[in-house]
Every structure is written in structure tokens, then in C-alpha cells.
Design an enzyme around this catalytic site. Structure first.
Site, short mmCIF file in Angstrom:
data_model
loop_
_atom_site.label_atom_id
_atom_site.label_comp_id
_atom_site.label_asym_id
_atom_site.label_seq_id
_atom_site.Cartn_x
_atom_site.Cartn_y
_atom_site.Cartn_z
N LYS A 20 4.45 -4.20 -10.47
CA LYS A 20 5.18 -4.01 -11.73
C LYS A 20 5.70 -5.32 -12.34
CE LYS A 20 6.51 0.87 -11.55
NZ LYS A 20 5.73 1.31 -10.38
N CYS A 52 7.61 9.03 -14.87
CA CYS A 52 6.87 7.89 -14.33
C CYS A 52 5.82 8.27 -13.31
CB CYS A 52 7.85 6.89 -13.71
SG CYS A 52 9.19 6.43 -14.83
#
Length: 414
Positions: A332, A163
Site C-alpha cells: 500500500k 476495502c
């Protein structure tokens, strides 16, 4: 002497639209791109939701024949790179091609291709597997094909740090320009892992939200009721270049990269170090390189994937670094966790916060976790107007890979 590095173009393929403007509108309005999975039947999965890229027609962006030989993640990268190059008004020719490089990250790469071809192997035998299997699935092919399509013959590589991949890609590209090895880098990240195998793996690791009846409320960064991240997909590609080079060609400048920090948790396969020491080290390294103090940061776009351990760890690191003096948010809940593309997307949000004087809020953070709610300043419920000159973006990946990038308003553009 280190050269100064600025951003002159950004291209985005995201779950909330295929442009920077659409991303920013969704972030500011709190319109989430998370919904029920349509790529495959997820009935038997514990998590049925994802932030899928919608209405993506590859031939609109790239040659139809080439598109058939690219995995979805490479298609995204090519499309976003084309947008970024156009927005930067960058012309690559025989005179400058050796000074233009490419560095694009991805956490997983061509998972869709691997799954499809593995089924063919099992059902039809090895002779029916596509000769394009390997070049379609390997992560470096995004960088390779962007170079082939643009003629960029400078430094070319790829980054794989889960990530944190695109944050590391941008940071590494920044270092390449700083040391004078290139004038321009096409950089960022791309991911397309809303696939049966990838989703099964994340589900079995109990990493994902199972709030299947409320997709748009599922990703709850910093909230007491968070229960896991939501997989996203897409690509964000930036054009970064040496300041004098940008100035000479009259390029419009988004902002300047001034700091990049890396570290390792050296702790666990997937779990972050609980005291946040790795995250803290990455932030401190970025501040040191930028010759800044914590007081110089006006906004932090947190990694905050909405996992129980991940958010708590980052909150601890942020509290240790900034206390409650710096506004923090996570975007997010809007675009999902785009894995290897997340850092580039979230750095773009930082640039937009600087440009627009507006800090986006953390959607779905209705009840901040009492364990850290008072120790950090979480922007929530609505965007906050603020003068943002310098912003920080954090990205943390499985394996304990940490990356922090700091951007600021370029003095020449102030």
C-alpha cells in the site's frame, strides 16, 4: 466434484501506471504513486495527499460517448477489463457468452458523479439533474457495462464490502466457477474516491495520514510512526476460468486460486477486533478450503493499511497463524489504499511474487513497531529473493468484513 480455477489475464489502472509491468516495477523499486491531491483544492483538509491515477484518458480505452455516461470508477473498470481480456486472448461470442460472467466490486462507487449532480440539484434545481445520475453512481454498473461491452451473458453481480470488495468479488467468482455455473469470470474491483466529500469523511474519521509534507513517506505499514492510510484509486480486473477450459483454448496461466475464506469481526463500524480473531478466521477458512497448513504458505501480502489499530490487529492475527516463519509485506505505500480495488491489486502482487521469485518489501517500514516487530517476519528495505509457490492475500473492510484469497503456481505450469 469441484472444478479448478486459474487466472489467465490481468488488467490494471493504478497510481503507478496503466499496466502490470509498471505496477511491479514500482513495487520492487519502492517508487510510490502518492503525491499531493490535484483533483480538487485540499487546502482546508487535514490530509492533502492521495495516490491518484495519473494521465488517464478514458477515450483511449473506451468509446468517448460511453465514457461521458460513466463515472470515473466505471471508466477504470472498463479499461482494466479490456486489458485483461486482451491479455487472456479471450474471445466472447454467441457460442460461449452464456458461460462468461462478470463480478466486480467497489467500496463506494460513483462518488464523483453524486457530488457533481448534488451541486446541480442545489444550485439549479431537480430539472437539471442528469438522467444518468443513478446508473452512473451505482456500484453494480461496472459489472453491468463490462457485460454490455463484451457480450458476457453469464452470472453478473457486484460486491460491496468496503476495502474487502474486490477480494470478495474474486472469491465469489471463483466459487461460481467451482460449482460449474460459469466457465469464465471477469472479476476484480474499481474505485475512484479522491473526491471532496469522500476525503472529508475519511479526514473527519481521523483515518488518514496527515504527513502532508512527505507524501511518498506517508503510508507507513507496520511502522511505529504510522498515522493513517492514504486513499488510492484505480482498478484491477482478472480473467479467471476453469482449468480445463483454459487448457483447451491454449491460454497462458498466471496461477491457480485454491482457497477463499470469509469472516466477520462482529465488533465495530470501522475499528477491527483488537485480538484479530476475525482476520484469523478468514485465513483459516481459506487454508481449510485449499487443504493447506500455515507451513504451506510462502508469502503473505498483508492488508496493513498503516492505521494504528488495523496494522496491530493484523500483526496479532498473523503472529497467531504463522509466527515469524512466513515473509509478510504490504504494498500500500506504493499504490495507496485503493479501497474496493485493493484486494485485486494485491492478489496480483502475490501472483507476480510467485512468477518472479521475489517478495516485495514494505516501503517506509523503517522502524517496525516494537509491539509486534519480533513476532512476524516483515520484509522491508529491499525485495527478498525466494521460491514462492503459494501466497496469501488479506483484505479487511469497514463493517468488519474479512476476506482471504490463496493463489499457487498451477501444477500444469510448474
Amino acid at each position: 466434484m469441484n472444478k479448478r480455477v486459474v487466472i489467465t489475464g490481468v488488467g490494471i489502472i493504478s497510481p503507478v501506471g496503466h499496466s502490470v509491468a509498471e505496477l511491479w516495477e514500482a513495487v520492487c523499486e519502492g517508487h510510490s504513486g502518492i503525491s499531493h491531491i490535484t483533483h480538487f483544492d485540499a487546502t482546508d483538509y487535514t490530509s492533502h495527499i492521495a495516490a491518484e491515477v495519473k494521465d488517464f484518458d478514458a477515450p483511449r480505452w473506451i468509446d468517448a460517448k460511453l465514457a461521458k455516461r460513466c463515472d470515473r470508477f466505471t471508466q477504470f473498470a472498463l479499461a482494466a477489463a479490456g486489458m485483461a481480456i486482451a491479455e487472456a486472448d479471450l474471445k466472447i461470442n454467441e457460442n460461449n457468452c452464456h458461460r462468461v460472467g462478470v463480478l466486480i466490486g467497489s467500496g463506494i462507487g460513483g462518488m464523483e458523479t453524486w457530488e457533481e449532480q448534488h451541486k446541480i440539484l442545489l444550485t439549479k434545481g431537480p430539472s437539471r439533474v442528469s438522467p444518468f445520475l443513478v446508473p452512473m453512481m451505482i456500484i453494480n454498473m461496472a459489472s453491468g457495462l463490462v457485460a454490455m461491452e463484451t457480450g458476457a451473458m453469464g452470472p453478473n453481480s457486484a460486491v460491496v464490502t468496503a476495502c474487502a470488495s474486490s477480494a470478495h468479488a474474486i472469491g465469489d467468482a471463483y466459487e461460481i466457477i467451482k460449482r460449474g455455473a460459469a466457465d469464465v469470470m471477469i472479476t476484480g474491483g474499481s474505485e475512484a474516491t479522491v473526491t471532496p466529500t469522500a476525503m472529508a469523511g475519511f479526514c473527519q474519521a481521523r483515518a488518514l495520514s496527515t504527513r502532508n509534507d512527505q507524501p511518498q513517506q506517508a503510508c507507513r505499514s507496520f511502522d511505529r510512526d504510522r498515522d493513517g492510510f492514504v486513499v488510492g484509486e484505480g482498478a484491477t480486473i482478472m480473467i479467471i476460468e476453469e482449468l480445463e477450459h483454459a487448457r483447451q483454448r491454449g491460454a497462458s496461466i498466471w496461477g491457480e486460486i485454491v482457497g477463499y475464506g470469509m469472516s466477520s469481526d462482529a465488533y465495530h463500524l470501522t475499528a477491527p477486533h483488537p485480538d484479530g480473531r476475525g482476520a484469523y478466521l478468514a485465513m483459516q477458512a481459506a487454508l481449510d478450503e485449499a487443504d493447506l497448513t500455515p507451513q504451506d504458505i510462502d508469502y503473505v501480502n498483508a492488508h496493513a493499511p498503516a492505521t494504528v489499530e488495523g496494522d496491530a490487529m493484523e500483526a496479532q492475527a498473523l503472529a497467531n497463524m504463522f509466527g515469524d516463519k512466513v515473509p509478510i509485506s504490504s504494498t500500500k505505500p506504493i499504490h495507496g489504499h485503493q479501497l474496493g480495488a485493493a484486494g485485486a491489486t494485491e492478489l496480483t502482487v502475490c501472483l507476480l511474487a510467485i512468477r518472479e521469485g521475489l517478495i516485495p518489501h514494505t516501503t517506509n517500514c523503517d522502524h517496525p513497531d516494537e509491539a509486534f516487530a519480533d513476532s512476524i517476519d516483515i520484509v522491508r528495505q529491499q525485495p527478498r529473493k525466494a521460491q514462492v509457490t503459494t501466497a496469501m492475500s488479506n483484505s479487511f473492510g469497514f463493517g468488519g468484513h474479512n476476506a482471504t484469497v490463496i493463489v499457487t503456481r498451477c501444477k500444469e505450469e510448474a
